[in-house]
Design a protein around this motif. Structure first.
Motif, mmCIF file in Angstrom:
data_model
loop_
_atom_site.group_PDB
_atom_site.id
_atom_site.type_symbol
_atom_site.label_atom_id
_atom_site.label_comp_id
_atom_site.label_asym_id
_atom_site.label_seq_id
_atom_site.Cartn_x
_atom_site.Cartn_y
_atom_site.Cartn_z
ATOM 1 N N GLY A 107 50.370 7.089 36.691
ATOM 2 C CA GLY A 107 51.739 7.600 36.756
ATOM 3 C C GLY A 107 52.318 7.546 38.153
ATOM 4 N N ILE A 108 51.485 7.742 39.165
ATOM 5 C CA ILE A 108 51.963 7.744 40.546
ATOM 6 C C ILE A 108 52.251 6.330 41.055
ATOM 7 C CG2 ILE A 108 51.248 8.169 42.943
ATOM 8 C CD1 ILE A 108 49.831 10.672 41.979
ATOM 9 N N PHE A 109 51.403 5.392 40.713
ATOM 10 C CA PHE A 109 51.470 4.056 41.306
ATOM 11 C C PHE A 109 52.866 3.423 41.268
ATOM 12 C CE2 PHE A 109 50.986 -0.597 40.622
ATOM 13 C CZ PHE A 109 50.617 -0.942 41.911
ATOM 14 N N PRO A 110 53.568 3.382 40.133
ATOM 15 C CA PRO A 110 54.898 2.758 40.135
ATOM 16 C C PRO A 110 55.916 3.507 40.997
ATOM 17 C CG PRO A 110 54.070 3.033 37.892
ATOM 18 C CD PRO A 110 53.190 3.847 38.786
ATOM 19 N N LEU A 111 55.696 4.799 41.197
ATOM 20 C CA LEU A 111 56.636 5.635 41.941
ATOM 21 C C LEU A 111 56.556 5.439 43.447
ATOM 22 C CD1 LEU A 111 56.110 8.993 39.995
ATOM 23 C CD2 LEU A 111 57.783 7.197 39.508
ATOM 24 N N ILE A 112 55.444 4.855 43.922
ATOM 25 C CA ILE A 112 55.242 4.744 45.372
ATOM 26 C C ILE A 112 54.911 3.331 45.835
ATOM 27 C CG2 ILE A 112 54.490 7.155 45.515
ATOM 28 C CD1 ILE A 112 51.593 6.020 45.920
ATOM 29 N N ILE A 113 54.933 2.351 44.937
ATOM 30 C CA ILE A 113 54.472 1.019 45.309
ATOM 31 C C ILE A 113 55.295 0.417 46.447
ATOM 32 C CG2 ILE A 113 55.809 0.030 43.396
ATOM 33 C CD1 ILE A 113 52.634 -1.416 45.113
ATOM 34 N N GLY A 114 56.600 0.668 46.454
ATOM 35 C CA GLY A 114 57.428 0.148 47.548
ATOM 36 C C GLY A 114 57.070 0.783 48.878
ATOM 37 N N ASP A 115 56.891 2.095 48.877
ATOM 38 C CA ASP A 115 56.512 2.806 50.098
ATOM 39 C C ASP A 115 55.118 2.395 50.553
ATOM 40 O OD1 ASP A 115 58.915 4.189 50.070
ATOM 41 O OD2 ASP A 115 58.090 5.882 48.951
ATOM 42 N N LEU A 116 54.230 2.211 49.602
ATOM 43 C CA LEU A 116 52.874 1.783 49.925
ATOM 44 C C LEU A 116 52.893 0.420 50.616
ATOM 45 C CD1 LEU A 116 49.815 2.143 47.587
ATOM 46 C CD2 LEU A 116 50.278 -0.054 48.661
#
Length: 228
Positions: A107-116
């Motif tokens: 659930g977290i991965f798509p929400l932060i992939i750009g920031d990552l």
């Protein structure tokens, strides 16, 4: 002396949820260790353990790979202050481990992939673009992240309800004191904390209060880590 091989991003951010599980476990045991940072493209550093992913620890000459195996090893070798306190406790921790890996992390991965992607080391950007781009079907991570947050943040918060129900009744997932089930989920929350300004939790959420307690453990070890 134990050596921990730990994933490093730009500006010495340490986002790996799995490495954080190991760091919490080592702190719980009160064990000193040496931290060796490495990037995605430095897999030769852990070839001695026959591993391509972190965490890896080396205890003397003994290599151990995978966060779950590390927790089991630490309990076997250093039985003071057990992480997995009984057969039932180990089974409960295994459930939390699977739920966190498949539901919470996903659930977290798509929400932060750009920031990552923005915060990965420059020499690792091509690796991330290829590996995560293949998984998502795009390398436009900023747009993917924006679209994911439109509905994904609400869905992510809803997925935390099993933890929320427990934490309404007790301070930690493990009861009155933190143990490995808590370190599993706390490790995952360190992932977005180190790379993204997005606040995943509302302040009146019992999970938010629990996360604050986790950040304060071990003299604020997690709170002191470099964040986004």
């Amino acid at each position: 002396m134990i050596t921990l091989y730990d994933l490093a991003f730009e500006d010495d951010r340490r986002p790996s949820p799995f490495c954080w599980r190991a760091k919490f476990a080592l702190a719980h045991k009160g064990l000193d260790y040496t931290n060796v940072p490495m990037g995605f493209t430095e897999k030769e550093k852990i070839a001695f353990a026959d591993s391509k992913t972190v965490p890896v620890i080396k205890d003397g000459e003994k290599p151990v790979k995978d966060s779950w195996a590390i927790a089991v090893y630490l309990d076997d070798m250093y039985p003071e202050k057990l992480l997995l306190k009984s057969e039932m406790g180990r089974s409960y921790a295994r459930f939390i481990n699977g739920w966190t890996d498949t539901v919470v992390n996903a659930g977290i991965f798509p929400l932060i992939i750009g920031d990552l992607y923005d915060r990965v080391r420059p020499e690792d950007k091509d690796y991330i673009a290829q590996s995560r781009g293949a998984r998502l079907g795009t390398t436009d991570f900023a747009s993917y992240q924006t679209q994911a947050r439109e509905k994904g943040l609400t869905a992510f918060r809803a997925a935390l309800e099993p933890a929320r129900r427990a934490l309404r009744e007790q301070k930690f997932l493990s009861g009155a004191e933190a143990a490995y089930p808590d370190y599993i989920l706390a490790g995952t929350f360190m992932w977005p904390r180190t790379v993204s300004p997005l606040e995943l939790l509302e302040k009146d959420d019992p999970v938010y209060s629990w996360r604050e307690r986790m950040l304060d453990l071990f003299d604020g070890m997690a709170r002191k880590a470099k964040g986004a």
